[in-house]
Scaffold this motif. Sequence first.
Motif, mmCIF file in Angstrom:
data_model
loop_
_atom_site.group_PDB
_atom_site.id
_atom_site.type_symbol
_atom_site.label_atom_id
_atom_site.label_comp_id
_atom_site.label_asym_id
_atom_site.label_seq_id
_atom_site.Cartn_x
_atom_site.Cartn_y
_atom_site.Cartn_z
ATOM 1 N N MET A 1 -4.967 12.487 2.712
ATOM 2 C CA MET A 1 -6.319 11.910 2.565
ATOM 3 C C MET A 1 -6.648 11.051 3.794
ATOM 4 S SD MET A 1 -8.931 11.688 0.510
ATOM 5 C CE MET A 1 -10.337 10.639 0.228
ATOM 6 N N ALA A 2 -7.805 11.334 4.394
ATOM 7 C CA ALA A 2 -8.216 10.574 5.583
ATOM 8 C C ALA A 2 -8.563 9.132 5.202
ATOM 9 C CB ALA A 2 -9.423 11.255 6.211
ATOM 10 N N GLU A 3 -8.405 8.243 6.152
ATOM 11 C CA GLU A 3 -8.751 6.826 5.967
ATOM 12 C C GLU A 3 -10.199 6.585 6.362
ATOM 13 O OE1 GLU A 3 -6.052 4.167 5.604
ATOM 14 O OE2 GLU A 3 -5.239 6.005 4.729
ATOM 15 N N SER A 4 -10.717 5.397 6.022
ATOM 16 C CA SER A 4 -12.010 4.994 6.581
ATOM 17 C C SER A 4 -11.839 4.794 8.080
ATOM 18 C CB SER A 4 -12.480 3.678 5.945
ATOM 19 O OG SER A 4 -12.798 3.887 4.602
ATOM 20 N N LEU A 5 -12.924 4.964 8.810
ATOM 21 C CA LEU A 5 -12.888 4.847 10.268
ATOM 22 C C LEU A 5 -13.841 3.766 10.717
ATOM 23 C CD1 LEU A 5 -13.380 8.172 12.253
ATOM 24 C CD2 LEU A 5 -11.319 6.789 12.076
ATOM 25 N N THR A 6 -13.519 3.146 11.840
ATOM 26 C CA THR A 6 -14.473 2.257 12.490
ATOM 27 C C THR A 6 -15.195 3.099 13.552
ATOM 28 O OG1 THR A 6 -13.100 0.348 12.098
ATOM 29 C CG2 THR A 6 -14.687 0.165 13.888
ATOM 30 N N VAL A 7 -16.520 3.137 13.466
ATOM 31 C CA VAL A 7 -17.275 4.004 14.375
ATOM 32 C C VAL A 7 -18.327 3.199 15.139
ATOM 33 C CG1 VAL A 7 -16.926 6.072 12.963
ATOM 34 C CG2 VAL A 7 -18.909 4.624 12.528
ATOM 35 N N ARG A 8 -18.751 3.741 16.282
ATOM 36 C CA ARG A 8 -19.864 3.132 17.044
ATOM 37 C C ARG A 8 -21.071 4.022 16.871
ATOM 38 N NH1 ARG A 8 -20.165 2.356 22.471
ATOM 39 N NH2 ARG A 8 -21.186 0.335 22.388
ATOM 40 N N SER A 9 -22.204 3.396 16.495
ATOM 41 C CA SER A 9 -23.393 4.168 16.138
ATOM 42 C C SER A 9 -24.640 3.475 16.663
ATOM 43 C CB SER A 9 -23.510 4.275 14.617
ATOM 44 O OG SER A 9 -22.267 4.595 14.020
ATOM 45 N N ALA A 10 -25.701 4.265 16.895
ATOM 46 C CA ALA A 10 -27.011 3.708 17.266
ATOM 47 C C ALA A 10 -27.804 3.508 15.982
ATOM 48 C CB ALA A 10 -27.740 4.665 18.199
ATOM 49 N N VAL A 11 -28.120 2.237 15.689
ATOM 50 C CA VAL A 11 -28.670 1.884 14.379
ATOM 51 C C VAL A 11 -30.071 1.297 14.518
ATOM 52 C CG1 VAL A 11 -28.247 0.566 12.259
ATOM 53 C CG2 VAL A 11 -26.307 1.383 13.612
ATOM 54 N N TYR A 12 -30.956 1.739 13.615
ATOM 55 C CA TYR A 12 -32.320 1.221 13.554
ATOM 56 C C TYR A 12 -32.419 0.289 12.356
ATOM 57 C CZ TYR A 12 -37.427 1.264 13.104
ATOM 58 O OH TYR A 12 -38.742 0.905 13.003
ATOM 59 N N HIS A 13 -32.768 -0.980 12.623
ATOM 60 C CA HIS A 13 -32.898 -1.989 11.567
ATOM 61 C C HIS A 13 -34.373 -2.295 11.313
ATOM 62 C CE1 HIS A 13 -28.626 -3.202 11.465
ATOM 63 N NE2 HIS A 13 -28.625 -2.939 12.756
ATOM 64 N N ALA A 14 -34.642 -2.895 10.166
ATOM 65 C CA ALA A 14 -36.019 -3.247 9.810
ATOM 66 C C ALA A 14 -36.665 -4.117 10.889
ATOM 67 C CB ALA A 14 -36.035 -3.963 8.470
ATOM 68 N N ASP A 15 -35.863 -4.973 11.541
ATOM 69 C CA ASP A 15 -36.430 -5.882 12.543
ATOM 70 C C ASP A 15 -36.099 -5.439 13.972
ATOM 71 O OD1 ASP A 15 -33.745 -6.308 12.558
ATOM 72 O OD2 ASP A 15 -33.837 -8.473 12.180
ATOM 73 N N SER A 16 -35.828 -4.143 14.168
ATOM 74 C CA SER A 16 -35.385 -3.655 15.479
ATOM 75 C C SER A 16 -36.511 -3.518 16.490
ATOM 76 C CB SER A 16 -34.749 -2.263 15.349
ATOM 77 O OG SER A 16 -33.473 -2.312 14.801
ATOM 78 N N GLY A 17 -37.784 -3.515 16.025
ATOM 79 C CA GLY A 17 -38.846 -3.088 16.930
ATOM 80 C C GLY A 17 -38.601 -1.629 17.260
#
Length: 369
Positions: A1-17
């Motif tokens: 069973m694979a583990e959870s991973l720490t990943v780098r992602s481009a994220v859009y937030h409500a206050d991102s503009g």
Amino acid sequence: MAESLTVRSAVYHADSGDRLAVETLTLDPPGHGEVRIAVRAAGVCGSDRHVIDGEWNVPLPAVMGHEAAGVVEAIGQGVRELAVGDHVIIAWHQACQRCAECTGGKPWACMRVKSNDSQLPDGTTRWRTLDGAAAWPYLAVGAMSDHVVVPDFAAIKVDERVPFDIASLIGCSVGTGYGAVVNNAKVVAGEAAVVVGAGGVGLSIISALRLAGAHPIIAVDVTPEKLTEAARVGATHGLIGGPNLASEVAALTAGGADVAFEAIGRIQTMAQLPALIRPGGRAVFVGLPPEGQTLELDALQLAYDGKIIIGSNYGGLVPARDFPRVAAAYLAGELPLDELISSRVSLDEVNDAFDAMRRGERTRSVIVF
Ligand code: APR
Ligand code: ZN
């Protein structure tokens, strides 16, 4: 069973503009019927821009990106047709696979799609922010991330000779353009075609039109450089868009094109489309406009001239059938997909890539990992 991973992602937030934050998230392991993919390339597509520019609402925070290819890295229980190491293209329209539309060859018309709401088929997400809140992969892909988890049926195996950057485009712009020509408009050799908008999607339509043998193939854009690009992938003529477009197209096509495509998603150019085709011609809407807008069309002209309006969602694609066909045409040298990629960037340069798109520059930027 694979583990959870720490990943780098481009994220859009409500206050991102209109800026994306490149940040660290947690990606839970693939569940039943799911696979984890190490993303190798992710295209920067107009649909992501619609979201970032506030034209479409999606669940937030959103892991952006939906046009991607990569390598299967871990498989969940019950996954039979994929193995670790397979090269795959991701499909962002994740139909239920079971309803009458899906089993009848029209998965794009499935009414049980969860991916439009950024959800896996079971309604959940595998992404979490570092403080534990759910994060939602745009179109259930979240491709602007070094890893993703998707349903197995959305990961379509591709010939390993197709480079990842090319493969990523097959998952959205190229697949959509090909499908609009082959599945929706059913273009046959010798038909006169016009394509309004020569961005990533429009250029893909043009290259598929050349494959189908259309002639002439008229590209329309507001940026002269895009018309040069269009000529490189198969356009026989280029026109700068404007109020006289219909008469200019008529002059090149003996009265109007057999088929016209709108590949921008602007109400004004969509409304112009029926005037570009001859009686009995097809007007195909591929570009997606902002939410809540309505079209004004010449109703008498539509009825009297027997013009056919075709809505195109994801090019009417059946990904498992069509992605391999597009890949094969590329490998046979019949689709000039290398011409579509104007720049390769890192995840950290994602905002610059969207800025270039807003300025009408570049045909397609691809984020490479
Ligand atoms: N007339 C002609 N061309 C125009 C006009 C206009 N009025 N306005 C913009 N364009 C051109 C731009 O110069 C650009 O070349 O339309 C093109 C749009 O291309 P991109 O921004 O690269 O967008 P793309 O990724 O191709 O997506 C287009 O398809 O899938 C949908 O959601 C997507 O709605 C978007 C559309
Ligand atoms: Zn797209």
